[in-house]
Scaffold this active site. Sequence first.
Site, PDB file in Angstrom:
ATOM      1  N   GLY A  44     -50.377  -9.526  32.727  1.00 40.57           N
ATOM      2  CA  GLY A  44     -51.429 -10.478  32.446  1.00 40.57           C
ATOM      3  C   GLY A  44     -51.875 -11.987  33.789  1.00 40.57           C
ATOM      4  N   LEU A  45     -52.958 -12.353  33.708  1.00 43.86           N
ATOM      5  CA  LEU A  45     -52.860 -13.397  34.432  1.00 43.86           C
ATOM      6  C   LEU A  45     -52.322 -14.393  34.177  1.00 43.86           C
ATOM      7  CD1 LEU A  45     -57.220 -13.033  34.311  1.00 43.86           C
ATOM      8  CD2 LEU A  45     -55.248 -12.375  36.673  1.00 43.86           C
ATOM      9  N   GLY A  47     -51.544 -18.128  32.187  1.00 47.29           N
ATOM     10  CA  GLY A  47     -52.357 -18.962  31.572  1.00 47.29           C
ATOM     11  C   GLY A  47     -52.795 -18.111  30.106  1.00 47.29           C
ATOM     12  N   SER A  51     -45.259 -16.497  28.091  1.00 48.63           N
ATOM     13  CA  SER A  51     -44.367 -16.581  28.437  1.00 48.63           C
ATOM     14  C   SER A  51     -44.144 -17.556  26.570  1.00 48.63           C
ATOM     15  CB  SER A  51     -44.222 -18.417  29.479  1.00 48.63           C
ATOM     16  OG  SER A  51     -44.389 -17.254  30.358  1.00 48.63           O
ATOM     17  N   SER A 118     -47.097 -10.199  37.776  1.00 43.08           N
ATOM     18  CA  SER A 118     -46.853  -8.362  38.134  1.00 43.08           C
ATOM     19  C   SER A 118     -48.642  -7.962  38.432  1.00 43.08           C
ATOM     20  CB  SER A 118     -46.192  -7.223  36.916  1.00 43.08           C
ATOM     21  OG  SER A 118     -46.693  -8.016  36.017  1.00 43.08           O
TER      22      SER A 118
END
Length: 218
Positions: A44-45, A47, A51, A118
């Site tokens: 995913g992008l 932000g 994490s 990714s």
Amino acid sequence: MLLPCRWIPPVMASPDTVWHSTEVTPAQRQAITRVRPRLLWFTGLSGCGKSTIAMRLEHALIAAGHLAYVLDGDNIRHGLNQDLRFSAADRTENIRRVGEVGKLFVDAGVLCIASFISPYRADRELVRHLLPHGSFSEVFVDAPLEICEQRDPKGLYKKARKALAAGNGLSFTGIDAPYEPPTAPELHLETQRLPPEACVERIMAYLHETKTLVAQET
């Protein structure tokens, strides 16, 4: 019954290298780790919450007695992949290396959580095909670009927009570099409406449904 895990030796890099097989079975490892090994691949992008969710999931799994470990995109670039930048070729090599590390974790009987932007589908599919069938799960951590920019926890979007306005692109995903979202992920988490705790609950439910978590023997 424990899920079998078949390790496929890679193509030899040199005729002087020889594959050495272990005397330890996957079942023996799984009895210790209490997981049927799997690579959960968060994409995913920047932000979007990858994490945060990954670290909270790892904590929940360890607390429940299941061995898990997070491979985080930023952390990996502090060591193993510190020589790579952000060109398309370097991004692909970054994911290839992490895929190989993830494969080792799966062979070791660990539930591995990889948190990486990714951006390219082909790279994520390459990792899927490195793993034994059924041991790779793509998790799309989905938040619209405008939401990710509003969050901007590291100030990277602001930096990328400023550089782009000055005519100096940074190849930043979502701004001046592409992101190819998954077409059929095993899990789709919309973090615009789901808080991290709810996302962890959904992943834990998925792990139970797929019998990834091994019950404690009594």
